[in-house]
Design a protein around this motif. Structure first.
Motif, short mmCIF file in Angstrom:
data_model
loop_
_atom_site.label_atom_id
_atom_site.label_comp_id
_atom_site.label_asym_id
_atom_site.label_seq_id
_atom_site.Cartn_x
_atom_site.Cartn_y
_atom_site.Cartn_z
N SER A 569 0.84 -1.20 0.00
CA SER A 569 0.00 0.00 0.00
C SER A 569 0.87 1.25 0.00
O SER A 569 2.07 1.20 0.30
CB SER A 569 -0.91 0.00 1.24
N ALA A 570 0.25 2.38 -0.32
CA ALA A 570 0.99 3.64 -0.34
C ALA A 570 1.57 3.94 1.04
O ALA A 570 2.70 4.41 1.17
CB ALA A 570 0.08 4.78 -0.81
N GLN A 572 2.39 1.73 3.40
CA GLN A 572 3.49 0.81 3.68
C GLN A 572 4.76 1.25 2.96
O GLN A 572 5.86 1.23 3.53
CB GLN A 572 3.10 -0.60 3.28
N ASP A 599 -2.80 7.56 4.73
CA ASP A 599 -4.03 7.77 5.47
C ASP A 599 -3.75 8.46 6.81
O ASP A 599 -2.61 8.56 7.26
CB ASP A 599 -4.74 6.43 5.70
#
Length: 684
Positions: A569-570, A572, A599
């Protein structure tokens, strides 16, 4: 061309030993092969057609002395007599058509022979004619006279076979050494090109598509390899062959050798004319293939956007246009190769054969040249055209390699900075910008009189609209670019006086779009730096709050990461990038909108880690989310390359200026922001 050829020679000189041994092997292989026609000539003239030489009665009576029994008498051929050995009556064995006959007397002269049915042999030379009574020889009788030659023929055949084996061995050695040396040359060249890429400034990559650079490292160096493997081998083989054959032709008959010399200037003119046209086509072809690689790379990188916006058709059309241009120049080069290839060389060879027949048949040479000499000459002529065809066929590879080498050397000639391998002491991190001006393009300043100071341990935030110059400030600090005016100092020392690698040794950076390499999570944190231990990697991940997140993966921090980390994910990816910067324990930490694409929960984790990790480090933050920089020691508000406001969060909010407006808008209070703007205008 001369400069390129010189540099290619310099690369070859690095591995001159195997190349010289290969050329020596090649010379031996050529010599063994060129010995073949000489052996064939001797077999024909001496041992096969030599039967027509004069024979004499002899007292010898043994096979070892080359004596042949006939009607109770022994005969020996003239070339088998030793000096001082007595000779008896001369006899001859002659061939007329397909029949061999016995003549018990010498010939007055030789010429055109004709055997009549009644056993008469007529010999005509010009206006003269002689008639002899002869006896036809049967197969077994003829065999008797050939029998003394069989031993010599077998020896020559064995010698020829041995020479073939020797030539094959040296040919293998030559090819192996030449190709292995070529592989090592290209390995060295690729290493030099890749090392050069590390030395190039960032602005070079701003102006060059990645696909074109990749094409130079892969396609162009592979074409240069063809120069050493195919072109070099064929040119050297051909040159040695041609020189050896011409020498052999002069040994055979200098008049026939002179007849073949015009082929050399013909070959030279051929090469010059071909290269004149092929050079242009090859430059266009290499340029098009670079553009195609660049577009393919761009299309793969942006495939998500292409498909999301349904741009497949337009992208395909753009690719087809490039592909069509590439094919057009390929076909032009193909036409040129077809016109000047081995087919034309075969025409030239046949013309030479026709000229040879006319020359020999129309002159007095036909009566002076033996069949063996003519056979050897025709054989050598065939052999001479074979390497010439090889040279002509390698002209496309030669031109392609030269063009590719030009492109490779053009990249190597770009001005770069040598990578420093040493280490520097960790600096404190006091950063100062003094009246800095900078422009990517001359006359278009993106930074105008930037002056500020960041002391050790302070956090400085840069805010402003897109294009206001925030990233440019950090690019200058990292020395991706250098200032046009003013100066930047770290601990009082001008950064331009510090080697770039040593300056960046104590800097860490986290970008908005983090880049991950193929490997594992751990290797992306340490970048395989031996000084970054496993424990340090784990500690960095813990400090950014990512340890538990990655431990839940099947392989933990050894989880494989594919290109660009697309399976993560972005958030991570950003945490890995953040841990990477922290693992190197930088004195200056730069966050370029590091929280923009993650997020809120992950942002909170990073914010908590930053509170601890920014202590003792000078931290620069570019942020659009103003809530993340409320605790910064100094906030710089930029507009069109100028600092229009500076201070802490509370100070800037009290000014009711541009920062106040931006903060209120982000907090969802547009009315308050508008009131602040009106107050600012009235104050002005």
């Amino acid at each position: 061309m001369k400069q390129t050829g010189k540099r290619l020679f310099q690369y070859a000189a690095i591995f001159k030993k195997p190349l010289l041994i290969a050329l020596l092997c090649l010379s031996v292989a050529v010599a063994t092969e060129l010995a073949g026609p000489f052996i064939a000539k001797k077999m024909i003239d001496t041992h096969i057609l030599g039967i027509e030489k004069p024979w004499y009665e002899t007292a010898s009576a043994t096979q070892t002395e080359k004596a042949v029994p006939w009607n109770g008498t022994f005969y020996k051929r003239i070339d088998h007599f030793v000096a001082g050995e007595p000779k008896g009556q001369e006899v001859r064995i002659l061939q007329a058509g397909t029949q061999f006959v016995w003549l018990d007397q010498p010939l007055a002269f030789d010429g055109a022979r004709k055997l009549t049915p009644d056993g008469k042999l007529t010999i005509t030379q010009g206006t003269e004619q002689a008639e002899y009574t002869v006896k036809k020889l049967g197969i077994q009788e003829l065999y008797t006279f050939y029998e003394p030659e069989f031993t010599s023929l077998m020896k020559l055949a064995a010698l020829y076979f041995v020479l073939i084996l020797i030539g094959a061995g040296f040919t293998y050695g030559q090819r192996y050494l030449l190709q292995s040396a070529a592989n090592r040359i290209i390995q060295r060249m690729r290493s030099d090109v890749f090392a050069q890429i590390q030395r190039l400034p960032i602005n070079y990559f701003d102006n060059q598509p990645a696909g074109k650079i990749v094409s130079r490292i892969t396609n162009d160096t592979e074409s240069v390899k063809d120069l050493y493997v195919q072109v070099l081998a064929n040119f050297f083989t051909g040159t040695i062959y041609i020189v050896g054959i011409i020498a052999a032709l002069f040994i055979l008959d200098y008049r026939l050798a002179l007849f073949t010399l015009p082929v050399l200037p013909l070959l030279y003119v051929w090469i010059i004319v071909y290269r004149k046209y092929a050079s242009h086509y090859n430059h266009e072809i290499r340029e098009r293939i670079g553009s195609i690689n660049g577009m393919i790379n761009e299309a793969i990188q942006g495939m998500t956007i292409i498909q999301a916006f349904r741009r497949q058709k337009e992208t395909t059309q753009e690719f087809e246009q490039l592909n069509e241009e590439y094919t057009k120049y390929q076909n032009k080069l193909l036409s040129l190769n077809s016109l000047t290839s081995h087919n034309l060389m075969n025409v030239v060879r046949n013309l030479f054969f026709f000229g040879l027949i006319w020359y020999v048949g129309g002159s007095s040479l036909h009566s002076l040249i033996t069949v063996g000499v003519l056979y050897a000459f025709v054989d050598y002529l065939n052999r001479m055209f074979h390497p010439m065809v090889g040279i002509v066929n390698q002209l496309p590879n030669l031109e392609r390699a030269i063009v590719s080498a030009d492109r490779v050397f053009e990249l190597l000639d770009e001005q770069g900075i040598n990578v420093e391998t040493g280490k520097s002491e960790r600096y404190l991190g006091n950063v100062k910008f003094e009246h800095v001006r900078f422009a990517y393009k001359e006359g278009e300043n993106v930074l105008k009189d930037i002056t500020f100071e960041a002391k050790q341990g302070q956090t400085v935030a840069l805010v402003g609209h897109t294009g206001s110059g925030k990233s440019s400030i950090l690019n200058l600090l990292f020395r991706f670019y250098d200032v046009n005016e003013g100066r930047i100092t770290v601990d009082g020392r001008d950064v331009r006086e510090m080697p770039k690698q040593l300056l960046r040794q104590h800097m860490g950076i986290v970008l908005q779009d983090p880049f991950l390499f193929t490997g594992t999570i751990a290797s992306n944190v340490s970048l395989d730096d031996p000084s970054i231990t496993r424990e340090r990697v784990e500690a960095a991940l813990r400090e950014v709050g990512a340890a538990e997140m990655f431990q839940s993966l099947p392989h933990g921090i050894d989880e494989p990461v594919i290109e660009k980390g697309s399976t993560l994910s972005a958030g991570q990816r950003q945490l890995i990038s953040f841990a990477r910067a922290l693992a190197f324990d930088p004195a200056i930490l730069i966050l370029d909108e590091a929280t923009a694409s993650i997020d809120t929960e992950t942002e909170a984790v990073i914010q908590a880690a930053l509170e601890v990790l920014s202590k003792g480090r000078t931290t620069f933050i570019i942020a659009h989310r103003l809530s993340t920089i409320k605790n910064a020691d100094q906030i710089l508000v930029l507009d069109h390359g100028e600092i229009v406001e500076r201070g802490s969060h509370e100070e800037l909010m009290g000014l009711l200026g541009r920062y106040y407006q931006m903060y209120q808008l982000q907090q969802g209070h547009p009315e308050t922001a508008a009131a602040g703007e009106d107050g600012l205008r009235s104050g002005l």
